[in-house]
Write a protein that holds these residues in place. Structure first.
Motif, PDB file in Angstrom:
ATOM      1  N   UNK A  76     -28.547 -15.856 -17.819  1.00 41.11           N
ATOM      2  CA  UNK A  76     -27.215 -15.870 -17.592  1.00 41.11           C
ATOM      3  C   UNK A  76     -26.671 -15.386 -17.545  1.00 41.11           C
ATOM      4  N   UNK A  77     -26.504 -14.668 -18.525  1.00 42.28           N
ATOM      5  CA  UNK A  77     -25.819 -13.027 -19.114  1.00 42.28           C
ATOM      6  C   UNK A  77     -25.563 -12.206 -17.637  1.00 42.28           C
ATOM      7  N   UNK A  78     -26.618 -11.919 -17.340  1.00 47.30           N
ATOM      8  CA  UNK A  78     -26.885 -11.346 -15.873  1.00 47.30           C
ATOM      9  C   UNK A  78     -25.822 -11.926 -15.019  1.00 47.30           C
ATOM     10  N   UNK A  79     -25.702 -13.240 -14.603  1.00 42.38           N
ATOM     11  CA  UNK A  79     -25.299 -13.817 -14.046  1.00 42.38           C
ATOM     12  C   UNK A  79     -23.812 -13.458 -13.870  1.00 42.38           C
ATOM     13  N   UNK A  80     -23.045 -14.273 -14.718  1.00 43.10           N
ATOM     14  CA  UNK A  80     -22.449 -14.424 -15.060  1.00 43.10           C
ATOM     15  C   UNK A  80     -21.762 -12.621 -15.367  1.00 43.10           C
ATOM     16  N   UNK A  81     -21.998 -11.888 -15.803  1.00 46.48           N
ATOM     17  CA  UNK A  81     -21.986 -10.386 -15.896  1.00 46.48           C
ATOM     18  C   UNK A  81     -21.717 -10.166 -14.310  1.00 46.48           C
ATOM     19  N   UNK A  82     -21.491 -10.118 -12.795  1.00 48.43           N
ATOM     20  CA  UNK A  82     -21.728 -10.285 -11.732  1.00 48.43           C
ATOM     21  C   UNK A  82     -20.576 -10.642 -11.423  1.00 48.43           C
ATOM     22  N   UNK A  83     -20.830 -12.327 -11.567  1.00 49.75           N
ATOM     23  CA  UNK A  83     -19.552 -13.340 -11.240  1.00 49.75           C
ATOM     24  C   UNK A  83     -18.731 -12.560 -11.443  1.00 49.75           C
ATOM     25  N   UNK A  84     -18.414 -11.818 -12.769  1.00 53.00           N
ATOM     26  CA  UNK A  84     -17.033 -11.852 -12.839  1.00 53.00           C
ATOM     27  C   UNK A  84     -16.639  -9.914 -13.069  1.00 53.00           C
ATOM     28  N   UNK A  85     -16.540  -9.748 -12.468  1.00 53.42           N
ATOM     29  CA  UNK A  85     -17.108  -7.772 -12.666  1.00 53.42           C
ATOM     30  C   UNK A  85     -15.745  -7.128 -13.436  1.00 53.42           C
ATOM     31  N   UNK A  86     -16.188  -6.166 -13.371  1.00 58.50           N
ATOM     32  CA  UNK A  86     -15.377  -5.680 -14.308  1.00 58.50           C
ATOM     33  C   UNK A  86     -13.837  -5.112 -13.695  1.00 58.50           C
ATOM     34  N   UNK A  87     -12.536  -5.375 -14.418  1.00 60.18           N
ATOM     35  CA  UNK A  87     -10.989  -5.528 -14.368  1.00 60.18           C
ATOM     36  C   UNK A  87     -11.000  -4.427 -14.527  1.00 60.18           C
ATOM     37  N   UNK A  88      -9.865  -3.582 -13.695  1.00 60.06           N
ATOM     38  CA  UNK A  88      -8.906  -1.817 -13.698  1.00 60.06           C
ATOM     39  C   UNK A  88      -7.458  -3.120 -14.786  1.00 60.06           C
ATOM     40  N   UNK A  89      -7.466  -1.970 -16.197  1.00 65.51           N
ATOM     41  CA  UNK A  89      -6.104  -2.422 -16.574  1.00 65.51           C
ATOM     42  C   UNK A  89      -5.434  -0.464 -16.693  1.00 65.51           C
ATOM     43  N   UNK A  90      -4.654  -0.004 -15.613  1.00 68.76           N
ATOM     44  CA  UNK A  90      -3.906   0.038 -16.207  1.00 68.76           C
ATOM     45  C   UNK A  90      -2.590   0.941 -16.402  1.00 68.76           C
ATOM     46  N   UNK A  91      -2.276  -0.986 -16.663  1.00 74.55           N
ATOM     47  CA  UNK A  91      -0.880   0.285 -17.644  1.00 74.55           C
ATOM     48  C   UNK A  91      -1.510  -1.091 -18.358  1.00 74.55           C
ATOM     49  N   UNK A  92      -0.255  -1.315 -19.674  1.00 76.31           N
ATOM     50  CA  UNK A  92      -0.393  -1.799 -20.623  1.00 76.31           C
ATOM     51  C   UNK A  92       0.681  -3.139 -20.564  1.00 76.31           C
ATOM     52  N   UNK A  93       1.527  -4.015 -21.259  1.00 81.19           N
ATOM     53  CA  UNK A  93       2.468  -4.498 -21.383  1.00 81.19           C
ATOM     54  C   UNK A  93       3.638  -4.113 -21.728  1.00 81.19           C
ATOM     55  N   UNK A  94       3.565  -3.038 -22.052  1.00 82.38           N
ATOM     56  CA  UNK A  94       5.189  -2.134 -22.183  1.00 82.38           C
ATOM     57  C   UNK A  94       5.349  -1.448 -20.802  1.00 82.38           C
ATOM     58  N   UNK A  95       4.313  -0.638 -20.355  1.00 83.85           N
ATOM     59  CA  UNK A  95       4.480  -0.174 -18.993  1.00 83.85           C
ATOM     60  C   UNK A  95       3.071   1.222 -19.566  1.00 83.85           C
ATOM     61  N   UNK A  96       2.689   1.159 -20.456  1.00 79.79           N
ATOM     62  CA  UNK A  96       2.542   2.692 -21.265  1.00 79.79           C
ATOM     63  C   UNK A  96       0.814   2.842 -20.404  1.00 79.79           C
ATOM     64  N   UNK A  97       0.719   3.742 -19.840  1.00 82.64           N
ATOM     65  CA  UNK A  97      -1.078   3.474 -19.195  1.00 82.64           C
ATOM     66  C   UNK A  97      -1.670   4.092 -20.225  1.00 82.64           C
ATOM     67  N   UNK A  98      -2.905   3.371 -20.003  1.00 85.62           N
ATOM     68  CA  UNK A  98      -3.635   2.934 -20.881  1.00 85.62           C
ATOM     69  C   UNK A  98      -5.242   3.360 -20.108  1.00 85.62           C
ATOM     70  N   UNK A  99      -5.489   2.773 -18.414  1.00 86.23           N
ATOM     71  CA  UNK A  99      -6.430   3.114 -18.133  1.00 86.23           C
ATOM     72  C   UNK A  99      -7.997   2.388 -18.618  1.00 86.23           C
ATOM     73  N   UNK A 100      -8.047   1.189 -18.873  1.00 91.10           N
ATOM     74  CA  UNK A 100      -9.133   1.128 -19.339  1.00 91.10           C
ATOM     75  C   UNK A 100      -9.586   0.067 -18.604  1.00 91.10           C
ATOM     76  N   UNK A 101     -11.152  -0.509 -18.933  1.00 88.59           N
ATOM     77  CA  UNK A 101     -11.367  -1.237 -18.011  1.00 88.59           C
ATOM     78  C   UNK A 101     -11.800  -2.288 -19.164  1.00 88.59           C
ATOM     79  N   UNK A 102     -12.339  -3.904 -18.445  1.00 88.61           N
ATOM     80  CA  UNK A 102     -12.084  -5.270 -18.747  1.00 88.61           C
ATOM     81  C   UNK A 102     -13.539  -5.656 -18.446  1.00 88.61           C
ATOM     82  N   UNK A 103     -13.971  -6.397 -19.463  1.00 90.04           N
ATOM     83  CA  UNK A 103     -15.647  -6.432 -18.897  1.00 90.04           C
ATOM     84  C   UNK A 103     -15.945  -7.982 -19.130  1.00 90.04           C
ATOM     85  N   UNK A 104     -16.581  -8.883 -19.235  1.00 89.44           N
ATOM     86  CA  UNK A 104     -16.729 -10.057 -19.431  1.00 89.44           C
ATOM     87  C   UNK A 104     -17.481  -9.664 -20.595  1.00 89.44           C
ATOM     88  N   UNK A 105     -18.191 -10.948 -21.444  1.00 89.95           N
ATOM     89  CA  UNK A 105     -18.701 -11.061 -22.384  1.00 89.95           C
ATOM     90  C   UNK A 105     -19.777 -10.771 -22.363  1.00 89.95           C
TER      91      UNK A 105
END
Length: 567
Positions: A76-105
């Motif tokens: 199930x973890x494997x399927x979840x990780x593929x159904x919900x691929x990583x997401x790029x976060x370039x900026x935070x809510x204030x407009x500052x550059x963060x360049x982070x990658x968000x992953x499924x748990x």
């Protein structure tokens, strides 16, 4: 193989809402199963090469990995990780550059397990006997569960020998890279319980031709510190803490250590422009990265970037072979399980000769790949021996070329064994099928590997001698094998167009080496079938075309996932 007619039953204990929804003639869930206990070739390889014997701690760890890899929760973890691929976060809510990658748990759960078992850099400092072999076995088992999380694990494993080119950098990074604590998030290495490493070599104009790289590195500040400016077309695992990066310094192509976070806690300039939308490996992030006066420390001398990173390249080659063998193993397991529980035309699929030929051929391919991968891992443990180093020099790129190519064919044929069920995402076979081509491409595609085999033969005479030393003990055991060795040596004596024939040469070197290992160590029926189908005149590159007169049932029994309690 043992077989019986499948019974009518309800999946997962659920009562059907009507007679039309009673599930019949469908395999019960494979999970849970023990991927380690069911893998005879793997356990035999460990018993053979983990000298003097498999460490008790390592054995318990492998047993734990095998149970986890075959569990329903991890599936199930494997399927979840593929159904919900990583997401790029370039900026935070204030407009500052963060360049982070968000992953499924579930991604974090997979990586946390891999790090906790020490499947990354731990073997380089482990006191256990045969640490690289046992690590390879664990990496192979865990890759059967989900291969995408293996990228940062493999990169971290490969970074440590490269860092040894500079004692201070190795001392600064190796403890965190070797830690069995997974600690995601961007912070200075001194503030983390553990760290992971990535790599950024490829540029859009060069690909495998890294000497065409245009990223610049200018000295900045104290000796050994540089400012890097440029664009990387592929950055492996951009969420990691530190990267090995190639750039053009005043003295030529040079390797640099580039952290995501500077020692004072500020973010290094490491702009993630986009995440790649990939065919497979979708749980893992790969990115385009821009450097703009990005701080890095030189690893080795200026102009010696390729030699500085070659240790990392060799280690990732081994992991490509291991992952390909693992994908084969999982694909064969799924196909065998299906065939031993699915009836067609009045008989179980596993009792029908045409299907037996296919399944046995798949099992044979997988066993040859696993045995070779474990032999190469054992050579890493014994690399103080010049002969073992020389064997790796020729056999590793050859195996990376051929075994990784075969993974795609095995995944496709295993999928077909399940028919339409295999083409459906829920079966898990499409995920394996999409993943299979990656290892042929990662760290140099097929022709790059074949040409490297050619370089080893031309420039390092000890490489062929080491290969012959591994092959010679099997000579005289099978006439087909002997003729294959003779034919290969004759072809080596007449390399009129060496680059044109490099791929065929790499394939034959690998097949003969696999044949030698199986003749020396595998059951007679396995070795006989391999020589007949891969080295003899009746061989075919199409899976499921084994010649007659072989003990296909005995071969197939070695790939049974081990659960025989049919409902």
């Amino acid at each position: 193989m043992e077989s019986s007619r499948p019974a009518t039953y309800l999946h997962n204990g659920q009562r059907a809402s009507s007679a039309t929804h009673v599930v019949v003639n469908q395999p019960p869930p494979l999970q849970p199963y023990d991927a380690y206990a069911a893998d005879a070739p793997l356990r035999e390889a460990l018993a053979r090469w983990a000298q003097p014997a498999l460490d008790a701690t390592a054995g318990s760890r492998l047993a734990e990995i095998g149970i986890a890899a075959g569990s329903a929760a991890v599936r199930d973890w494997a399927f979840d990780a593929h159904r919900h691929p990583p997401r790029l976060l370039t900026h935070d809510r204030y407009g500052a550059r963060v360049d982070e990658v968000e992953f499924h748990p579930s991604w974090h759960r997979l990586v946390d397990r891999a790090v906790g078992w020490g499947l990354h850099a731990t073997p380089w400092s482990s006191p256990e006997p045969a640490p690289h072999l046992t690590r390879a076995a664990g990496f192979y088992l865990w890759s059967q569960a989900e291969a995408g999380n293996g990228c940062p694990i493999s990169m971290t494993y490969a970074a440590v020998p490269a860092l040894r080119a500079d004692g201070d950098l190795a001392a600064a990074w190796t403890p965190a890279l070797s830690s069995t604590s997974y600690d995601p998030g961007l912070r200075p290495v001194g503030a983390k319980r553990g760290a992971l490493a990535g790599m950024a070599m490829t540029e859009k104009q060069g690909g495998s031709d890294v000497r065409a790289n245009t990223t610049r590195a200018e000295p900045a500040g104290p000796p050994g510190e540089y400012a890097l400016t440029g664009h990387k077309w592929f950055c492996s695992a951009p969420m990691c803490d530190v990267f090995l990066v190639l750039a053009q310094a005043p003295g030529g192509l040079t390797c640099f250590v580039v952290p995501r976070v500077l020692p004072d806690g500020t973010r290094n300039t490491f702009r993630l422009m986009r995440l790649k939308d990939k065919l497979g490996n979708r749980s893992n992030a790969s990115a385009e990265v821009e450097f703009d006066s990005t701080w890095g420390q030189r690893l080795g001398e200026e102009g010696r970037g390729v030699p500085a990173i070659i240790a990392m390249v060799a280690a990732t080659r081994l992991d490509c072979v291991l992952t390909s063998a693992a994908l084969m193993r999982r694909a064969v397991t799924e196909a065998v399980w299906h065939a031993t529980h699915r009836e067609a035309f009045g008989r179980l699929l596993a009792d029908q000769p045409a299907m037996v030929n296919v399944l046995a051929d798949l099992a044979l391919e997988q066993e040859a790949a696993t045995t070779l991968a474990m032999r190469l891992a054992a050579a890493v443990d014994a690399s103080a021996d010049p002969a073992e180093r020389a064997l790796l020099r020729i056999a590793l790129p050859a195996a990376k070329y051929f075994v990784c190519k075969r993974a795609s064919a095995v995944a496709a044929e295993a999928l077909e064994c399940l028919g339409g069920n295999g083409y459906v995402e829920e079966s898990g076979l499409p995920m394996l099928y999409r993943e299979a081509p990656l290892n042929s491409i990662w760290e140099g595609s097929g022709s790059v590997q074949a040409l490297d085999v050619l370089r080893a033969l031309q420039r390092e005479p000890g490489a062929l001698e080491a290969w012959l030393g591994e092959v010679a003990p099997a000579q005289g055991a099978d006439p087909r094998f002997d003729r294959a060795v003779e034919g290969l040596l004759n072809s080596l004596a007449d390399l009129t167009e060496p680059e044109y024939g490099a791929r065929r040469l790499a394939e034959r070197l690998t097949l003969v080496l696999q044949g030698a290992l199986l003749l020396r160590y595998a059951p007679a029926e396995v070795a006989d079938a391999f020589c007949a189908s891969r080295l003899g005149p009746d061989g075919s590159s199409t899976l499921g075309t084994l010649p007659g007169g072989l003990d296909a049932a005995a071969i197939l029994a070695r790939s049974d996932p081990g659960r025989r309690d049919r409902p």
